[in-house]
Design a protein around this motif. Structure first.
Motif, PDB file in Angstrom:
ATOM      1  N   LYS A 195      42.168  28.292  43.132  1.00 41.60           N
ATOM      2  CA  LYS A 195      41.883  29.415  42.251  1.00 41.60           C
ATOM      3  C   LYS A 195      41.143  28.719  40.925  1.00 41.60           C
ATOM      4  CE  LYS A 195      44.568  30.828  39.027  1.00 41.60           C
ATOM      5  NZ  LYS A 195      45.456  31.515  38.113  1.00 41.60           N
ATOM      6  N   LEU A 196      40.341  29.598  40.342  1.00 41.78           N
ATOM      7  CA  LEU A 196      39.943  29.303  38.911  1.00 41.78           C
ATOM      8  C   LEU A 196      40.291  30.209  37.895  1.00 41.78           C
ATOM      9  CD1 LEU A 196      36.335  28.894  40.164  1.00 41.78           C
ATOM     10  CD2 LEU A 196      37.390  27.126  39.177  1.00 41.78           C
ATOM     11  N   GLU A 233      45.455  40.593  37.510  1.00 43.02           N
ATOM     12  CA  GLU A 233      44.112  40.813  37.209  1.00 43.02           C
ATOM     13  C   GLU A 233      43.153  41.053  38.346  1.00 43.02           C
ATOM     14  OE1 GLU A 233      44.061  37.260  34.915  1.00 43.02           O
ATOM     15  OE2 GLU A 233      43.771  35.960  36.428  1.00 43.02           O
ATOM     16  N   GLU A 283      40.107  40.313  40.736  1.00 43.23           N
ATOM     17  CA  GLU A 283      39.447  39.278  41.148  1.00 43.23           C
ATOM     18  C   GLU A 283      38.342  39.448  42.394  1.00 43.23           C
ATOM     19  OE1 GLU A 283      40.625  35.391  40.669  1.00 43.23           O
ATOM     20  OE2 GLU A 283      41.973  35.981  39.027  1.00 43.23           O
ATOM     21  N   GLU A 291      45.099  39.162  41.548  1.00 40.02           N
ATOM     22  CA  GLU A 291      46.019  37.960  41.218  1.00 40.02           C
ATOM     23  C   GLU A 291      47.175  38.265  40.412  1.00 40.02           C
ATOM     24  OE1 GLU A 291      44.675  34.488  38.985  1.00 40.02           O
ATOM     25  OE2 GLU A 291      46.410  33.402  39.928  1.00 40.02           O
TER      26      GLU A 291
HETATM   27 MG    MG Z   1      43.180  34.867  37.592  1.00 45.33          MG
END
Ligand code: MG
Ligand code: 0L1
Length: 249
Positions: A55-56, A100, A102, A129
């Motif tokens: 994940k970023l 959030e 994504e 996420e």
């Molecule tokens: Mg995130």
């Protein structure tokens, strides 16, 4: 600073759903922080969790502003964090979750640093996420949030589809049918494929089959128990989950 000791403190905090005070880890550099993250993830793997992807974090201005940082960070996601689309997430094992919207990528081919991300992508999906900082009040330094596996706690993936133009798709986040955030995939580093290129640069080689959460298109919002949350990415569809006490993800 002892890498294993800090990893153990963070791991225990997550397992006991108990926040640590920020500023107490002694971490000062991102190199130290990623060493702790690696030790933390190794503890999960030793307990039987399987790494599913990467994940970023802090890929959008909204997230950077929300958390007061300006650097891209990365972490690992595991099978234990995954919630089926439309499924339930047990928030009793979390401290103060936020959610959030994504975009997720599935690699069909290996992606090497400097490689062409669009050539490696097999499919794309809307994603949610769930983040849950192991620090009190989501207050941490940049090394601290890196060490904490970038607050990773859960994720849900919507339907996979063939990648089209992802450059400026509208994004909605709804909680219990009420609009909580709106944004665009353009908020993710200007284009989500840039996040994918960054993932390969930061992680080294990413094998086929890796799932990559490209980062949030909006700021994160608190996710209380008993909430139905849904993200919609125009052209990609929707993904949802419900927070439900007593049900294990
Ligand atoms: Mg995130
Ligand atoms: O954007 C991200 O997924 C990074 C989350 C880490 C920072 C936070 O806890 O908000």
């Amino acid at each position: 600073m002892n890498v294993q000791a800090v990893a153990e403190r963070l791991d225990d905090a997550a397992r006991e759903a108990r926040a640590l005070p920020g500023g107490t880890t002694g971490l000062t550099t991102t190199d130290e922080a990623y060493a702790v993250q690696q030790a933390l993830v190794a503890r999960k793997v030793a307990r039987g969790e399987r790494i599913t992807g990467f994940k970023l974090g802090f890929t959008s201005v909204a997230k950077m502003r929300q958390m007061g940082v300006s650097d891209l960070i990365h972490g690992r996601i595991t099978d234990r964090m995954e919630v089926a689309d439309g499924g339930s997430l047990d928030t009793t094992r979390l401290i103060h979750p936020r959610v959030e919207p994504e975009v997720a990528f599935l690699l069909g081919d290996v992606l090497r640093p400097g490689g062409d991300p669009s050539a490696a992508v097999a499919a794309v999906a809307p994603a949610l996420e769930v983040i849950d900082s192991r620090y009190d009040g989501f207050r941490f330094s940049l090394p601290e949030v890196i060490a904490d596996n970038t607050s990773a706690a859960g994720y849900a993936l919507g339907p996979w589809s063939a990648p089209g133009d992802l450059g400026n798709l509208g994004v909605l986040l709804e909680l219990d049918g009420r609009l909580a955030q709106t944004g665009s995939t353009a908020a993710i580093l200007g284009h989500p494929l840039r996040a994918l290129a960054a993932a390969a640069r930061l992680a080294g080689e990413l094998p086929a089959g890796t799932v990559i959460l490209a980062g949030a298109a909006t700021a994160a919002v608190p996710l209380p128990p008993g909430t139905h949350v849904r993200a919609t990415v125009a052209g990609l569809g929707t993904v949802a989950l419900t927070t439900d006490k007593g049900v294990t993800a």
